[in-house]
Motif scaffolding. Structure first.
Motif, PDB file in Angstrom:
ATOM      1  N   LEU A 128      80.819   8.572  -0.674  1.00  0.00           N
ATOM      2  CA  LEU A 128      80.973   7.036  -0.841  1.00  0.00           C
ATOM      3  C   LEU A 128      79.409   6.443  -1.659  1.00  0.00           C
ATOM      4  CD1 LEU A 128      83.323   5.959   1.943  1.00  0.00           C
ATOM      5  CD2 LEU A 128      83.737   6.197  -0.336  1.00  0.00           C
ATOM      6  N   LEU A 129      78.554   6.891  -1.006  1.00  0.00           N
ATOM      7  CA  LEU A 129      77.118   6.464  -1.370  1.00  0.00           C
ATOM      8  C   LEU A 129      77.006   7.007  -2.687  1.00  0.00           C
ATOM      9  CD1 LEU A 129      75.144   6.487   2.014  1.00  0.00           C
ATOM     10  CD2 LEU A 129      76.078   4.542   0.979  1.00  0.00           C
ATOM     11  N   GLU A 130      77.112   8.174  -2.731  1.00  0.00           N
ATOM     12  CA  GLU A 130      76.589   8.749  -4.319  1.00  0.00           C
ATOM     13  C   GLU A 130      77.548   8.316  -5.411  1.00  0.00           C
ATOM     14  OE1 GLU A 130      77.344  12.797  -3.140  1.00  0.00           O
ATOM     15  OE2 GLU A 130      75.758  13.072  -1.979  1.00  0.00           O
ATOM     16  N   ARG A 131      78.832   7.953  -5.243  1.00  0.00           N
ATOM     17  CA  ARG A 131      79.699   7.470  -6.452  1.00  0.00           C
ATOM     18  C   ARG A 131      79.773   6.067  -6.751  1.00  0.00           C
ATOM     19  NH1 ARG A 131      81.151  12.079  -4.202  1.00  0.00           N
ATOM     20  NH2 ARG A 131      82.425  13.649  -5.187  1.00  0.00           N
ATOM     21  N   ASP A 132      78.910   5.840  -7.649  1.00  0.00           N
ATOM     22  CA  ASP A 132      78.863   4.360  -8.174  1.00  0.00           C
ATOM     23  C   ASP A 132      80.027   3.767  -8.694  1.00  0.00           C
ATOM     24  OD1 ASP A 132      76.076   4.509  -7.317  1.00  0.00           O
ATOM     25  OD2 ASP A 132      75.519   4.695  -9.668  1.00  0.00           O
ATOM     26  N   SER A 133      80.926   4.979  -9.034  1.00  0.00           N
ATOM     27  CA  SER A 133      82.117   4.629  -9.801  1.00  0.00           C
ATOM     28  C   SER A 133      83.048   3.932  -9.041  1.00  0.00           C
ATOM     29  CB  SER A 133      82.996   5.635 -10.485  1.00  0.00           C
ATOM     30  OG  SER A 133      83.316   6.928  -9.226  1.00  0.00           O
ATOM     31  N   LEU A 134      83.000   4.107  -7.489  1.00  0.00           N
ATOM     32  CA  LEU A 134      83.905   3.442  -6.358  1.00  0.00           C
ATOM     33  C   LEU A 134      83.483   1.959  -6.104  1.00  0.00           C
ATOM     34  CD1 LEU A 134      84.024   6.593  -4.096  1.00  0.00           C
ATOM     35  CD2 LEU A 134      85.668   5.726  -6.036  1.00  0.00           C
ATOM     36  N   SER A 135      82.460   1.477  -6.835  1.00  0.00           N
ATOM     37  CA  SER A 135      82.264   0.119  -6.828  1.00  0.00           C
ATOM     38  C   SER A 135      83.362  -0.645  -7.534  1.00  0.00           C
ATOM     39  CB  SER A 135      80.747  -0.283  -7.207  1.00  0.00           C
ATOM     40  OG  SER A 135      79.857   0.249  -6.485  1.00  0.00           O
ATOM     41  N   ALA A 190      89.850  13.108  -0.611  1.00  0.00           N
ATOM     42  CA  ALA A 190      89.763  11.456  -0.418  1.00  0.00           C
ATOM     43  C   ALA A 190      88.850  10.793  -1.425  1.00  0.00           C
ATOM     44  CB  ALA A 190      89.239  11.435   0.853  1.00  0.00           C
ATOM     45  N   LEU A 191      87.719  11.376  -1.925  1.00  0.00           N
ATOM     46  CA  LEU A 191      86.939  10.707  -2.825  1.00  0.00           C
ATOM     47  C   LEU A 191      87.634  10.817  -4.162  1.00  0.00           C
ATOM     48  CD1 LEU A 191      83.583  12.176  -1.749  1.00  0.00           C
ATOM     49  CD2 LEU A 191      84.294   9.810  -1.380  1.00  0.00           C
ATOM     50  N   GLN A 192      88.179  12.000  -4.414  1.00  0.00           N
ATOM     51  CA  GLN A 192      89.045  11.970  -5.766  1.00  0.00           C
ATOM     52  C   GLN A 192      90.353  11.052  -5.707  1.00  0.00           C
ATOM     53  OE1 GLN A 192      90.433  16.137  -6.110  1.00  0.00           O
ATOM     54  NE2 GLN A 192      88.187  16.993  -5.683  1.00  0.00           N
ATOM     55  N   LEU A 193      90.823  10.790  -4.788  1.00  0.00           N
ATOM     56  CA  LEU A 193      91.858   9.866  -4.841  1.00  0.00           C
ATOM     57  C   LEU A 193      91.486   8.361  -4.973  1.00  0.00           C
ATOM     58  CD1 LEU A 193      93.895  11.223  -1.657  1.00  0.00           C
ATOM     59  CD2 LEU A 193      94.881  11.198  -4.178  1.00  0.00           C
ATOM     60  N   ALA A 194      90.308   7.927  -4.465  1.00  0.00           N
ATOM     61  CA  ALA A 194      89.706   6.720  -4.518  1.00  0.00           C
ATOM     62  C   ALA A 194      89.225   6.498  -6.063  1.00  0.00           C
ATOM     63  CB  ALA A 194      88.494   6.666  -3.646  1.00  0.00           C
ATOM     64  N   GLU A 195      88.752   7.494  -6.693  1.00  0.00           N
ATOM     65  CA  GLU A 195      88.281   7.566  -8.202  1.00  0.00           C
ATOM     66  C   GLU A 195      89.458   7.506  -9.020  1.00  0.00           C
ATOM     67  OE1 GLU A 195      85.880  11.066  -8.478  1.00  0.00           O
ATOM     68  OE2 GLU A 195      84.099   9.864  -8.442  1.00  0.00           O
ATOM     69  N   PHE A 197      92.335   6.171  -8.099  1.00  0.00           N
ATOM     70  CA  PHE A 197      92.665   4.621  -8.058  1.00  0.00           C
ATOM     71  C   PHE A 197      91.894   3.751  -8.996  1.00  0.00           C
ATOM     72  CE2 PHE A 197      92.625   0.430  -6.018  1.00  0.00           C
ATOM     73  CZ  PHE A 197      93.866  -0.024  -5.810  1.00  0.00           C
ATOM     74  N   VAL A 198      90.770   3.880  -9.037  1.00  0.00           N
ATOM     75  CA  VAL A 198      89.893   2.946  -9.966  1.00  0.00           C
ATOM     76  C   VAL A 198      90.427   3.144 -11.421  1.00  0.00           C
ATOM     77  CG1 VAL A 198      87.633   2.313 -10.896  1.00  0.00           C
ATOM     78  CG2 VAL A 198      87.853   2.795  -8.405  1.00  0.00           C
ATOM     79  N   MET A 199      90.473   4.715 -11.882  1.00  0.00           N
ATOM     80  CA  MET A 199      90.814   5.070 -13.258  1.00  0.00           C
ATOM     81  C   MET A 199      92.222   4.702 -13.737  1.00  0.00           C
ATOM     82  SD  MET A 199      88.143   6.359 -14.429  1.00  0.00           S
ATOM     83  CE  MET A 199      88.828   7.215 -15.757  1.00  0.00           C
ATOM     84  N   GLN A 200      93.133   4.764 -12.449  1.00  0.00           N
ATOM     85  CA  GLN A 200      94.418   4.410 -13.024  1.00  0.00           C
ATOM     86  C   GLN A 200      94.713   2.871 -12.980  1.00  0.00           C
ATOM     87  OE1 GLN A 200      97.089   6.508 -13.278  1.00  0.00           O
ATOM     88  NE2 GLN A 200      95.833   8.128 -13.569  1.00  0.00           N
ATOM     89  N   ALA A 214     101.575   8.684  -4.240  1.00  0.00           N
ATOM     90  CA  ALA A 214     102.151   9.824  -4.926  1.00  0.00           C
ATOM     91  C   ALA A 214     101.499   9.869  -6.130  1.00  0.00           C
ATOM     92  CB  ALA A 214     103.470   9.873  -5.033  1.00  0.00           C
ATOM     93  N   ARG A 215     101.237   8.734  -6.773  1.00  0.00           N
ATOM     94  CA  ARG A 215     100.812   8.677  -8.225  1.00  0.00           C
ATOM     95  C   ARG A 215      99.194   9.160  -8.254  1.00  0.00           C
ATOM     96  NH1 ARG A 215     103.732   3.725  -8.385  1.00  0.00           N
ATOM     97  NH2 ARG A 215     101.869   2.492  -8.144  1.00  0.00           N
ATOM     98  N   LEU A 216      98.563   8.852  -7.160  1.00  0.00           N
ATOM     99  CA  LEU A 216      97.038   9.237  -7.107  1.00  0.00           C
ATOM    100  C   LEU A 216      97.113  10.618  -6.913  1.00  0.00           C
ATOM    101  CD1 LEU A 216      95.848   6.195  -5.112  1.00  0.00           C
ATOM    102  CD2 LEU A 216      95.606   6.402  -7.612  1.00  0.00           C
ATOM    103  N   PHE A 217      97.957  11.288  -5.863  1.00  0.00           N
ATOM    104  CA  PHE A 217      97.948  12.723  -5.889  1.00  0.00           C
ATOM    105  C   PHE A 217      98.153  13.437  -7.018  1.00  0.00           C
ATOM    106  CE2 PHE A 217      97.936  11.900  -1.278  1.00  0.00           C
ATOM    107  CZ  PHE A 217      97.362  13.008  -0.738  1.00  0.00           C
ATOM    108  N   ALA A 218      99.190  13.065  -7.892  1.00  0.00           N
ATOM    109  CA  ALA A 218      99.512  13.802  -9.114  1.00  0.00           C
ATOM    110  C   ALA A 218      98.294  13.374 -10.031  1.00  0.00           C
ATOM    111  CB  ALA A 218     100.801  12.892  -9.619  1.00  0.00           C
TER     112      ALA A 218
END
Length: 406
Positions: A128-135, A190-195, A197-200, A214-218
């Motif tokens: 979480l600290l490394e990924r600025d995109s998750l802001s 978990a980090l990929q799903l969070a990213e 969420f932001v991208m979608q 389900a959409r995030l997993f897909a």
């Protein structure tokens, strides 16, 4: 002043270290201790802050954070620097905001909690600290790592959860759940799903819209299993009294701490392993204790009904409330059995207990809206015009729920 006919103002965010919130009793500041754990020295520091700059009122939240009330705007803005010096905050506001991370409170203390729970939490924190995109995540978007044991899987609430499962880990997001994974694999997912969420650009968090999982997993190209609805959280443990040898819990009625309570707890912690383990269920656990600490205003009896009532600050601390909500909740505590949970709210947002309760009550100046087996925001089951009538109704519903002897 809020009445039952007025819709509450939804701010859509919670106070944070760098985002104080103005309330009826001054500015509200919040600290988010790493994994819900404070050293005795940090607890004493917060007690001093509340006494010197606030109104001596500290709230233990349902995310195991601590809120201090009644600050001036100037002191609220100066608060983060002092917390950094105490080891209770990061210098980067964006990183601080991303660390909405809960963990099983007894990880490392409970022998049947998954051994790698703390490791997974540390790996997730680093990610979480490394990924600025998750802001770009919403302010209330949260993560949790559940290692099971005395605190069962499902007791924590978050948008993305890592949950132990028979020696493996699964990632839960809304109504979707991953296939079994190793701990590091679960952290990466978990980090990929969070990213994703932001991208979608999802409109609602998984906690609010279970089907977005389900959409995030897909979007991540990951296999998953999906239930029809959001997985129901299990009943959280009541971590009060002796939990294990040398491990004791103390209930905090309504999550409300005074400066004296926090200081007494810090001094007791110093005689043990030196830590205060905060839980999202209004209790503080101390380890390394020879006997149960007997501290003023804390609850150590599992049967104490104050452990099963929830309330917001009410009119003293919130402009959207019109009555003394905590006082009403404590009066109702005398009427309910240990099998019943009651939530009293000053408005339909239900900040103190977003989950369903056996009885949720929205209290106004002229009347009370009662919801049976639901949240404060649900359609009322009935209305009562007096608090005496509310008490009678709660007693009657509780009696129906309580098993008959013989």
């Amino acid at each position: 002043m809020n009445t039952l006919s007025e819709a509450p103002v939804v701010k859509g965010w919670c106070p944070g270290l760098y985002a104080p919130m103005q309330a009826a009793d001054g500015w509200l500041v919040r600290v988010r201790p790493e994994f819900g754990r404070l050293t005795a020295a940090q607890a004493l520091c917060l007690a001093q802050e509340a006494e010197q700059h606030g109104k001596g009122h500290i709230t233990l939240t349902n995310r195991a954070n601590l809120q201090l009330r009644g600050f001036s705007h100037e002191q609220a803005l100066a608060f983060p620097a002092r917390m950094q010096a105490a080891g209770l905050g990061l210098p980067d506001p964006a990183q601080e905001k991303r660390l909405a991370l809960q963990i099983t409170p007894l990880a490392g203390l409970d022998p049947i909690c998954a051994d790698d729970t703390l490791l997974c939490a540390r790996l997730l924190k680093a990610g979480l600290l490394e990924r600025d995109s998750l802001s770009g995540l919403p302010d209330k978007f949260g993560f949790a790592v559940e290692g099971g044991g005395i605190c069962p899987v499902g007791a924590l609430k978050a948008d993305i959860l890592l949950q132990t499962d028979r020696g493996a880990w699964r990632v839960a997001c809304g109504a979707a759940r991953s296939l079994p994974l190793t701990g590091p694999q679960a952290v990466q997912l978990a980090l990929q799903l969070a990213e994703a969420f932001v991208m979608q650009n999802e409109a609602q968090r998984p906690m609010r819209n279970p089907h977005c999982g389900a959409r995030l997993f897909a979007a991540c190209g990951q296999g998953f299993a999906e239930s029809a609805d959001h997985p129901s959280a299990v009943t959280p443990p009541v971590l009060v009294g002796q939990i294990l040898p040398t491990l004791y819990g103390m209930g905090v009625p309504l999550g409300s701490l005074t400066v004296a309570m926090l200081r007494a707890c810090a001094h007791s912690a110093a005689s043990g392993d030196g830590w205060l383990y905060l839980t999202p269920w209004h209790s503080i656990v101390l380890a390394g204790q020879k006997t149960q600490p007997l501290l003023h205003r804390f609850v150590t009896d599992l049967a104490d009904p104050r452990l099963r009532v929830f309330a917001c600050e009410g009119v003293k601390g919130c402009a959207q409330a019109s009555v003394d909500v905590p006082a009403l909740a404590l009066q109702l505590a005398a009427d309910i059995p240990v099998t019943t949970a009651v939530h009293v709210a000053g408005c339909s947002k239900g900040c103190a207990h977003p989950a369903a309760a056996d009885v949720s009550i929205v209290a106004g100046l002229q009347s009370y809206a009662l919801v049976r087996n639901g949240t404060a925001g649900d359609e009322p089951t009935c209305h009562e015009s007096s608090f005496d009538a509310v008490r009678a109704r709660v007693r009657a519903w509780a009696a129906e729920k309580t098993p008959k002897e013989g």
